[in-house]
Scaffold this active site. Structure first.
Site, mmCIF file in Angstrom:
data_model
loop_
_atom_site.group_PDB
_atom_site.id
_atom_site.type_symbol
_atom_site.label_atom_id
_atom_site.label_comp_id
_atom_site.label_asym_id
_atom_site.label_seq_id
_atom_site.Cartn_x
_atom_site.Cartn_y
_atom_site.Cartn_z
ATOM 1 N N GLU A 158 0.819 -1.224 0.000
ATOM 2 C CA GLU A 158 0.000 0.000 0.000
ATOM 3 C C GLU A 158 0.848 1.269 0.000
ATOM 4 O OE1 GLU A 158 -2.853 -0.305 3.211
ATOM 5 O OE2 GLU A 158 -4.175 -1.505 1.948
ATOM 6 N N GLU A 315 -6.416 -8.042 -0.552
ATOM 7 C CA GLU A 315 -6.794 -8.111 0.859
ATOM 8 C C GLU A 315 -8.305 -7.906 0.979
ATOM 9 O OE1 GLU A 315 -4.803 -5.437 3.538
ATOM 10 O OE2 GLU A 315 -2.867 -5.749 2.573
#
Ligand code: GLA
Ligand code: ZN
Length: 679
Positions: A158, A315
């Site tokens: 991320e 995710e």
């Protein structure tokens, strides 16, 4: 560009199912490592993401490497018949590194230097950090290049944030010099610095935006955001270079974050072979599950559209998260439904954060496949295993794609400009909310949609919907014009073509330049309503639809008026116009309706343009999607209501889970989902 039926990991032709796995947290309990392997099999998981935050274990002292934990983890995964999504560890770093090289920690917008801590807080410019990441990445690639578990690279984690250190300031100035060809006057013009005496007379005066300095020069803010994206992409490029050199056939990804405002993912997608993203919707909101389903569907569509091929849901939580204001459990069935939603929109994976709940620190209450109890006798584990069982039957879906005749445009730079814009409703221009309002009628009718930014090719779509297209460069204006001239149907709204790519307002009347001909009108003023205020748009037959927030006053030249305002000093003036231009049609919705009008309009347009729907007559809260390829068509039917529904089918199918034939009607439980293969 569309690659059909190619698996993400070469030779591994299954939907990937698994998640973030952190065996380094359990180094002192080898029995847990063994137990993890047993449980992974039992949960029908085949893919684990490893090494994401492992740097302190891999390099405990500078230049001293210890890969033993990762060797074992990779071997165990391979022995279990699984694959590893192997991460590079740059998302967080060992203490020794920040101690020795403090310049790799970020400087914040207020120019404070960060201390060691948390994660994702490194400078993307720092040569030392670039050197360190490239080195550890090379060692990882060298070590595992022939390992049977290695399936793909998960680069960092991320990416996000920005750094305002002296190195970044210097890089920003270099970036600007390149962009403006070394001509400071061009920059002064683009940033309109004659305003408030902000003229720059040397490059050295330029700083990144700061709460203790400059924040009101919109062109500067835009360029800074562009720079941050480019610098992040450049950092990523530096990370991937050794991986690409050593393992040219192993695909590279990094996990994106939905609508995260800080990075323009249309740029970052160029650094990845496969797009992946982290999906954490707010299911079961008190008002309805449907708005959440719509937003999530939109994000899946966007992630698929980045490269026009299957993507990865990297995710998601099998149960709940721990970082929202209220952390609600997914209701029974919701896990399967939300996971299959991703697959329906083109994900070839269902992956979780996290495999096993960590024992301490900030994420100890975040949902996981394996809870602190350590065994498989939990509701969550059973639901994960059951879903895994279904995914195992879906090899045929791998590499198939939805086909879209409709594009909705959503653009990061446009969002940046709208967020910065002072005027209208200052608190929130509601760009995302409005885009989703225009997307909802398509979702509820089971229409497949690609989500594109303003720079993508739109020529192949029958319908292009572009709400609040405020910032447009000349090239985009020309592309829209050509699209309509050649037969396309375009729907735009208030604010279209207001500013150019530097956020300088277009002169000579709006919408900018040739768009006035395309829409057959010009716009004079825009009125902002107070939040509770309503106007209405009135159709010729007297039907009324509520209007909120914005009413633009427009003057048609060639456009036909489809609806007028009900009240105020502009009562009776056009609220919606339609113009024939070349072989196509352009609609201009001059006001923001509360959603009912666009629902009717798109319902009509879909019929007129004969846009395919996965299923007709879907009940409220139910949608359907198709993935196809290699002569096979798979239909996904999703029920976001808590109550059961019946859905009328037009063809005969085989239910991929029960392997039973389904004709005429499909019964779905509350939060039920079915995957059907067309016979
Ligand atoms: C992000 C991160 C993960 C974890 C989850 C929690 O997506 O990538 O490491 O923190 O959030 O939801
Ligand atoms: Zn920096």
């Amino acid at each position: 560009m569309k690659e059909k039926r190619k698996p993400i990991m070469s030779g591994f032709t299954h939907i990937l199912h698994g998640g973030d796995y952190n065996p380094e947290q359990w180094k002192d309990t080898p029995e847990i490592w063994q137990e993890d392997m047993r449980l992974m099999k039992l949960a029908n998981c085949n893919t684990m993401s490893v090494g994401i935050f492992s740097w302190a274990v891999l390099e405990p002292e500078e230049g001293v490497f210890d890969f033993s934990f990762l060797d074992t983890a990779m071997d165990n995964i391979a022995k279990n018949g699984g694959k590893a999504v192997l991460a590079t560890p740059s998302g967080a770093r060992p203490h020794w590194m920040s101690d020795k090289y403090p310049e790799l920690l970020r400087v914040l917008p207020d120019r404070q230097h960060a201390l060691f801590g948390v994660r994702h807080n490194h400078c993307f410019t720092s040569p030392v950090y670039r050197e360190k990441t490239a080195k550890i990445n090379r060692l990882l690639a060298e070590r595992y290049k022939d390992h049977p578990a290695l399936g793909m690279w998960h680069v960092s984690n991320e990416y996000g944030g920005e750094c305002h250190c002296p190195l970044c300031q210097a890089a920003f100035r270099e970036w600007l010099k390149k962009k403006y060809g070394g001509d400071l006057e061009r920059l002064n013009h683009a940033w309109w610095t004659a305003f408030w005496s902000h003229r720059y007379t040397s490059w050295e005066q330029i700083e990144s935006p700061s709460p203790i300095g400059e924040i009101y020069v919109h062109g500067q803010n835009l360029d800074w955001k562009r720079f941050v994206t480019d610098q992040t992409a450049d950092f990523m490029h530096n990370e991937t270079a050794p991986l690409r050199e050593m393992t040219p056939d192993v695909p590279v990804t990094t996990n994106f974050m939905g609508f995260y405002p800080g990075l323009n993912y249309w740029k970052l997608r160029k650094e990845v072979d496969v797009v992946s993203w982290d999906n954490y919707p707010n299911w079961h909101m008190p008002d309805s599950n449907i708005a959440t389903a719509v937003q999530t569907a939109f994000l899946h569509d966007m992630n698929r559209s980045f490269l026009h091929k299957p993507f990865m849901m990297m995710e998601s939580t099998p149960s709940l998260v721990n970082w929202k204001p209220y952390n609600k459990l997914k209701r029974p069935g919701m896990h399967k439904l939300s996971s299959m939603q991703a697959v329906a929109h083109g994900s070839d994976t269902v992956q979780y954060f996290q495999w096993r709940k960590s024992r301490g620190s900030s994420e100890k209450l975040h949902g996981a496949v394996v809870d602190h109890c350590g065994h498989e006798n939990t509701r969550v584990f059973r639901e994960v295993a059951e879903l895994g069982g279904l995914l195992q039957k879906l090899d045929g879906i791998v590499g198939t794609m939805p086909e879209s005749k409709v594009a909705v445009l959503y653009d990061w730079e446009n969002r940046w400009a709208l967020d910065d814009l002072q005027g209208l409703q200052n608190e929130d221009k509601k760009y995302i909310e409005t885009t989703l309002k225009h997307y909802t009628p398509l979702w509820k009718r089971g229409v497949s949609v690609d989500v594109l930014d303003f720079h993508e090719d739109i020529s192949a779509y029958s319908l292009v919907i572009a709400p609040m297209m405020y910032m447009m460069e000349r090239e985009t204006i020309q592309r829209l014009k050509q699209y309509v001239a050649q037969g396309g149907t375009l729907v735009c709204t208030y604010l279209t073509g207001t500013a150019d790519e530097n956020d300088l307002c277009w002169l000579g009347g709006l919408p900018a330049e040739d768009l006035k001909e395309v829409f057959g009108l010009w716009t004079e003023e825009i009125d902002t309503l107070y939040p509770e205020e309503r106007n209405a748009l009135v159709l010729p037959d007297g039907t009324k639809y509520a209007v909120c927030d914005y009413c633009e006053i427009v003057h048609p030249s060639t456009a036909e008026v489809l609806a007028t305002y009900k009240k105020d000093f502009y009562a009776g003036q056009p609220a919606v116009c339609k113009n024939s231009y070349g072989k196509g049609t352009a609609y201009y919705i001059a006001c923001r309706d509360t959603g009912e009008y666009v629902d009717v309009l798109y319902g009509e347009l879909l019929q007129q343009l004969e846009i395919p729907r996965a299923l007709p007559n879907l009940p409220e809260g139910v949608t359907a999607h198709v993935r196809e390829g290699g002569g096979e068509r798979y239909l996904f039917v999703e029920n976001y209501n808590g109550a059961p529904v019946q859905v009328v089918l037009e063809k005969n199918y085989i239910d991929m889970e029960t392997e039973q034939t389904v004709r005429n009607t499909l019964k779905l439980d509350g939060y039920g989902v079915s995957v059907l293969k067309e016979l």
